[in-house]
Structure formats: structure tokens, C-alpha cells
Design a protein around this motif. Structure first.
Motif, PDB file in Angstrom:
ATOM      1  N   MET A  58       0.842  -1.193   0.000  1.00  0.00           N
ATOM      2  CA  MET A  58       0.000   0.000   0.000  1.00  0.00           C
ATOM      3  C   MET A  58       0.886   1.256   0.000  1.00  0.00           C
ATOM      4  SD  MET A  58      -2.586  -1.790  -0.020  1.00  0.00           S
ATOM      5  CE  MET A  58      -3.776  -0.473  -0.197  1.00  0.00           C
ATOM      6  N   ASP A  59       0.453   2.297  -0.699  1.00  0.00           N
ATOM      7  CA  ASP A  59       1.215   3.549  -0.725  1.00  0.00           C
ATOM      8  C   ASP A  59       0.927   4.331   0.562  1.00  0.00           C
ATOM      9  OD1 ASP A  59       2.086   2.935  -3.327  1.00  0.00           O
ATOM     10  OD2 ASP A  59       0.272   3.824  -4.194  1.00  0.00           O
ATOM     11  N   CYS A  60       1.956   4.906   1.152  1.00  0.00           N
ATOM     12  CA  CYS A  60       1.858   5.753   2.370  1.00  0.00           C
ATOM     13  C   CYS A  60       0.620   5.349   3.197  1.00  0.00           C
ATOM     14  CB  CYS A  60       1.821   7.232   2.003  1.00  0.00           C
ATOM     15  SG  CYS A  60       0.534   7.754   0.869  1.00  0.00           S
ATOM     16  N   TYR A  96      -0.615   4.540   6.345  1.00  0.00           N
ATOM     17  CA  TYR A  96      -1.337   5.169   7.462  1.00  0.00           C
ATOM     18  C   TYR A  96      -1.981   6.487   7.011  1.00  0.00           C
ATOM     19  CZ  TYR A  96       0.820   2.015  10.957  1.00  0.00           C
ATOM     20  OH  TYR A  96       1.223   0.930  11.698  1.00  0.00           O
ATOM     21  N   ALA A 132       4.553   8.244   8.774  1.00  0.00           N
ATOM     22  CA  ALA A 132       4.078   8.025   7.395  1.00  0.00           C
ATOM     23  C   ALA A 132       3.856   9.388   6.733  1.00  0.00           C
ATOM     24  CB  ALA A 132       2.786   7.220   7.397  1.00  0.00           C
ATOM     25  N   TYR A 154       2.584  11.382  -0.658  1.00  0.00           N
ATOM     26  CA  TYR A 154       3.503  11.755  -1.728  1.00  0.00           C
ATOM     27  C   TYR A 154       3.479  13.255  -2.003  1.00  0.00           C
ATOM     28  CZ  TYR A 154       4.917   6.978  -2.289  1.00  0.00           C
ATOM     29  OH  TYR A 154       5.473   5.743  -2.041  1.00  0.00           O
ATOM     30  N   ARG A 180       9.885  10.436   6.755  1.00  0.00           N
ATOM     31  CA  ARG A 180       9.659   9.663   7.978  1.00  0.00           C
ATOM     32  C   ARG A 180      10.840   9.901   8.931  1.00  0.00           C
ATOM     33  NH1 ARG A 180       9.060   4.248   6.109  1.00  0.00           N
ATOM     34  NH2 ARG A 180       6.839   4.597   6.137  1.00  0.00           N
ATOM     35  N   ILE A 192       1.796  -5.036   7.976  1.00  0.00           N
ATOM     36  CA  ILE A 192       0.487  -4.395   8.136  1.00  0.00           C
ATOM     37  C   ILE A 192      -0.071  -3.916   6.793  1.00  0.00           C
ATOM     38  CG2 ILE A 192       1.339  -2.037   8.585  1.00  0.00           C
ATOM     39  CD1 ILE A 192      -0.717  -2.064  11.017  1.00  0.00           C
ATOM     40  N   ASP A 193       0.817  -3.646   5.833  1.00  0.00           N
ATOM     41  CA  ASP A 193       0.323  -3.070   4.570  1.00  0.00           C
ATOM     42  C   ASP A 193       0.885  -3.730   3.323  1.00  0.00           C
ATOM     43  OD1 ASP A 193       2.917  -2.038   4.447  1.00  0.00           O
ATOM     44  OD2 ASP A 193       2.205  -0.207   3.478  1.00  0.00           O
ATOM     45  N   LYS A 200       6.830   3.862  -7.813  1.00  0.00           N
ATOM     46  CA  LYS A 200       5.763   4.136  -6.848  1.00  0.00           C
ATOM     47  C   LYS A 200       5.419   5.606  -6.957  1.00  0.00           C
ATOM     48  CE  LYS A 200       5.709   1.473  -2.651  1.00  0.00           C
ATOM     49  NZ  LYS A 200       4.625   2.008  -1.941  1.00  0.00           N
TER      50      LYS A 200
HETATM   51  P1  TTP Z   1       5.809   1.299   4.628  1.00  0.00           P
HETATM   52  O1  TTP Z   1       5.127   0.371   3.658  1.00  0.00           O
HETATM   53  O2  TTP Z   1       7.253   1.094   4.900  1.00  0.00           O
HETATM   54  O3  TTP Z   1       5.676   2.796   4.088  1.00  0.00           O
HETATM   55  P2  TTP Z   1       4.402   3.604   3.607  1.00  0.00           P
HETATM   56  O4  TTP Z   1       3.255   2.708   3.272  1.00  0.00           O
HETATM   57  O5  TTP Z   1       4.100   4.689   4.602  1.00  0.00           O
HETATM   58  O6  TTP Z   1       4.923   4.348   2.314  1.00  0.00           O
HETATM   59  P3  TTP Z   1       5.358   3.740   0.883  1.00  0.00           P
HETATM   60  O7  TTP Z   1       4.398   4.320  -0.097  1.00  0.00           O
HETATM   61  O8  TTP Z   1       6.755   4.251   0.678  1.00  0.00           O
HETATM   62  O9  TTP Z   1       5.287   2.241   0.960  1.00  0.00           O
HETATM   63  O10 TTP Z   1       5.055   1.262   6.001  1.00  0.00           O
HETATM   64  C1  TTP Z   1       3.652   0.981   6.125  1.00  0.00           C
HETATM   65  C2  TTP Z   1       3.096   1.703   7.328  1.00  0.00           C
HETATM   66  O11 TTP Z   1       3.718   1.211   8.505  1.00  0.00           O
HETATM   67  C3  TTP Z   1       3.352   3.191   7.296  1.00  0.00           C
HETATM   68  O12 TTP Z   1       2.317   3.909   6.616  1.00  0.00           O
HETATM   69  C4  TTP Z   1       3.462   3.545   8.750  1.00  0.00           C
HETATM   70  C5  TTP Z   1       3.942   2.275   9.424  1.00  0.00           C
HETATM   71  N1  TTP Z   1       5.376   2.374   9.792  1.00  0.00           N
HETATM   72  C6  TTP Z   1       5.721   2.772  11.102  1.00  0.00           C
HETATM   73  O13 TTP Z   1       4.834   3.013  11.936  1.00  0.00           O
HETATM   74  N2  TTP Z   1       7.037   2.893  11.410  1.00  0.00           N
HETATM   75  C7  TTP Z   1       8.049   2.625  10.521  1.00  0.00           C
HETATM   76  O14 TTP Z   1       9.257   2.754  10.853  1.00  0.00           O
HETATM   77  C8  TTP Z   1       7.697   2.189   9.198  1.00  0.00           C
HETATM   78  C9  TTP Z   1       8.769   1.856   8.190  1.00  0.00           C
HETATM   79  C10 TTP Z   1       6.339   2.091   8.882  1.00  0.00           C
END
Ligand code: TTP
Length: 299
Positions: free
Chosen positions: A11-13, A15, A46, A49, A58, A112-113, A235
Motif C-alpha cells: 500500500m502507498d503511504c 497510514y 508516514a 507523496y 519519515r 500491516i500493509d 511508486k
Molecule cells: P511502509 O510500507 O514502509 O511505508 P508507507 O506505506 O508509509 O509508504 P510507501 O508508499 O513508501 O510504501 O510502512 C507501512 C506503514 O507502517 C506506514 O504507513 C506507517 C507504518 N510504519 C511505522 O509506523 N514505522 C516505521 O518505521 C515504518 C517503516 C512504517
């Protein structure tokens, strides 16, 4: 090593997207999610974009991030009894998994994502069903193909489309209009399966968006490690195919630590003790050399 077709969907960003769904006023504007501790505006975990374009990252404190992007919207992670309560993000992740399970019997939740989806059977079934039909460039609307994706600044979508077109032409012998090489001994068979996986993955991501409201990216290859790597190449809201014949070229410039499971001590040991700076260096080692240093499973 190419008998399977595996997708990693991330999933993109995430949270921020969950918060955007609950608070539509932050959709489309720079936004970030901060930890419950509000010291100096809270620690950012989180970033969407829109905010990344301003240099928000982050790990920054909210106050520092607002220095880079004054209009940044900060949303707090919910708190329950003094602790971060991640229930809503976990539940949102489960909604996505439910959609993915419509496309395969074998879905592995990786975090989680993100999830790995084994598409081998789904692809074979779709090829049989579509016997003789080709895949046209405009059916792969958000796909990139490694080796056909060299972009300088400028018209990214134009480069993407041209790359997909060229790749499909090389896969389907006589161009997109050709009948499929349905024979599994055909030299392009693996790429035909990846092309079909890309088509299914476009549908799968569209279904995730339609049913949950969330956008995601994906990597499409023959194994989990490569799919994870491919997913990060383009992405957000895109998907990347990594054909097996393009792997060695990608490896040559790729630091070992960028690959799944090699970001920590194992990657350090490969660099320091085995002299592998890039994945290309690692690929030159024989299995026997690795077994000589590590246990069988690690090797
Ligand atoms: P990620 O998939 O690493 O990042 P993301 O979904 O925010 O962004 P991207 O589009 O680059 O994939 O992490 C998934 C979620 O997990 C993120 O939204 C918030 C949480 N998270 C934390 O709480 N602490 C952390 O150190 C990381 C890496 C993620």
C-alpha cells in the motif's frame, strides 16, 4: 527458478491513506501521520507523496516538517491507555487482504500493509481462458517493465507506455496482434506468464481501490525476493514487471543491502567478508562458496 509467478503488493503511504479516508479534507494535500508522543510536533511515521515533494520524510519531527512544508497536515495515531492504538490500520490492512483473496487461494500477509500473492495458478487459468488473445499496451495502464523503463526527467508516462509496448512486442513474437505462444516450452513462455500476471495485477489493484479506496503499488516476478525489489522501483500507484532476463543487469548496480533479508547483519557480512558490494558480485559466487561460509539454508 521461473516456475512460479509471485506478486508483492504494498500500500502507498498506508497510514496516511487510512487517515485520508476518515478525513477527506486532507486528501490531495500534503499530510503525515505522527506518533502519539507530541514532543516537537510528534515523530513522523508516514508521509503522503504530496508532502514528500516538499522534502518531508519519515523520522522528522512534525515541527521540522512544517518548516519544509508550512501547509502540512499532521494527524496523530490514535491512543488507547497511553499507547499507540493501531487497530484502524490493522483493520484497513485486513480489508485489502480480503480483496486479494478474490484473486488467489494463496495470499501471505507480510506486514500491516503488504502481501505476497501467488498468481501461478491464476495466470495459467487466465491464459487458458483467453486462449489466443493478445495483451495490448493500453491494458497495462500503470505497468512498468524493468529494462524498458529508462526515464530522464520529462514525459514519464510516455516512456512507460513505449517500454511496455516494446516489451509486449518482444514477448508476443509477431507483435501485440500475434496469437499467444501457448506452448510452455516456448522461449517466451515465462514472459507471457508475467504479462498475464501484470494484467491480473492491474485488475487486482483496481479492485482494491474500488472496494477499499486505497491505492497501492506492486512488483511482478517469479519469486518473493524479486517482487519485493521490483515493487519499490516505481511508486506510487504503479506496478513493475521484472523479466528474468533483466535481472542480471539490475543486479550489477544494486547494493546488496537493498534486497530483502540482506539489509542487516547478513548483508554486512557478505560485503565485509565475501567482498560483495553489489548483487552482481554476489551472483558471481557459487553456492558452494556460500555454503563454505554460511549454513545451508542461509546459503
Ligand atoms: P511502509 O510500507 O514502509 O511505508 P508507507 O506505506 O508509509 O509508504 P510507501 O508508499 O513508501 O510504501 O510502512 C507501512 C506503514 O507502517 C506506514 O504507513 C506507517 C507504518 N510504519 C511505522 O509506523 N514505522 C516505521 O518505521 C515504518 C517503516 C512504517
Amino acid at each position: 527458478m521461473t516456475d512460479r509467478v509471485v506478486v508483492l503488493l504494498d500500500m502507498d503511504c498506508f497510514y496516511v491513506q487510512v487517515e485520508e479516508r476518515d478525513n477527506p479534507h486532507i486528501k490531495g494535500v500534503p499530510a503525515a501521520v505522527v506518533q502519539y508522543n507530541s514532543w516537537k510536533g510528534g515523530g513522523i511515521i508516514a508521509v503522503n507523496y504530496e508532502a514528500r515533494a516538499f522534502g518531508v520524510k519519515r523520522g522528522m519531527r512534525g515541527d521540522e516538517a512544517r518548516g519544509k512544508c508550512p501547509d502540512l497536515q499532521l494527524v496523530q495515531v490514535p491512543v488507547n491507555r497511553g499507547k499507540a492504538d493501531l487497530t484502524k490500520y490493522r483493520d484497513a490492512g485486513k480489508e485489502v487482504i480480503k480483496v486479494l483473496c478474490e484473486f488467489s487461494d494463496c495470499v501471505e500477509r507480510a506486514s500491516i500493509d503488504e502481501a505476497y500473492i501467488e498468481l501461478t495458478q491464476t495466470v495459467e487459468d487466465r491464459i487458458k481462458k483467453k486462449n489466443g488473445t493478445h495483451i495490448a499496451t493500453d491494458m497495462l495502464k500503470s505497468s512498468w517493465v524493468v529494462g524498458y523503463d529508462k526515464t530522464k526527467d520529462g514525459d514519464q508516462q510516455g516512456v512507460r507506455e513505449k517500454g511496455v509496448h516494446e516489451w509486449l512486442n518482444s514477448v508476443f513474437e509477431n507483435g501485440e496482434d500475434a496469437a499467444l505462444p501457448l506452448d510452455s516450452n516456448h522461449p517466451q513462455w515465462d514472459n507471457v506468464r508475467l504479462a498475464y500476471a501484470a494484467l491480473i495485477c492491474e485488475d487486482m489493484r483496481a479492485a482494491v481501490l474500488a472496494q477499499t479506496g486505497f491505492k497501492c503499488s506492486a512488483g511482478i516476478t517469479h519469486n518473493k525476493m524479486l517482487s519485493k525489489l521490483a515493487c519499490g522501483l516505481h511508486k506510487p500507484n504503479q506496478q513493475t514487471v521484472l523479466p528474468q532476463d533483466e535481472v542480471s543487469q539490475l543486479w550489477d548496480g544494486l547494493p546488496v543491502g537493498k534486497v530483502r533479508h540482506l539489509g542487516g547483519k547478513l548483508g554486512d557480512s557478505l560485503t565485509e567478508e565475501m567482498g560483495c558490494n553489489t548483487m552482481g558480485d554476489l551472483a558471481k559466487l557459487s553456492l558452494q562458496q556460500l555454503i563454505g561460509r554460511y549454513d545451508n539454508k542461509t546459503a
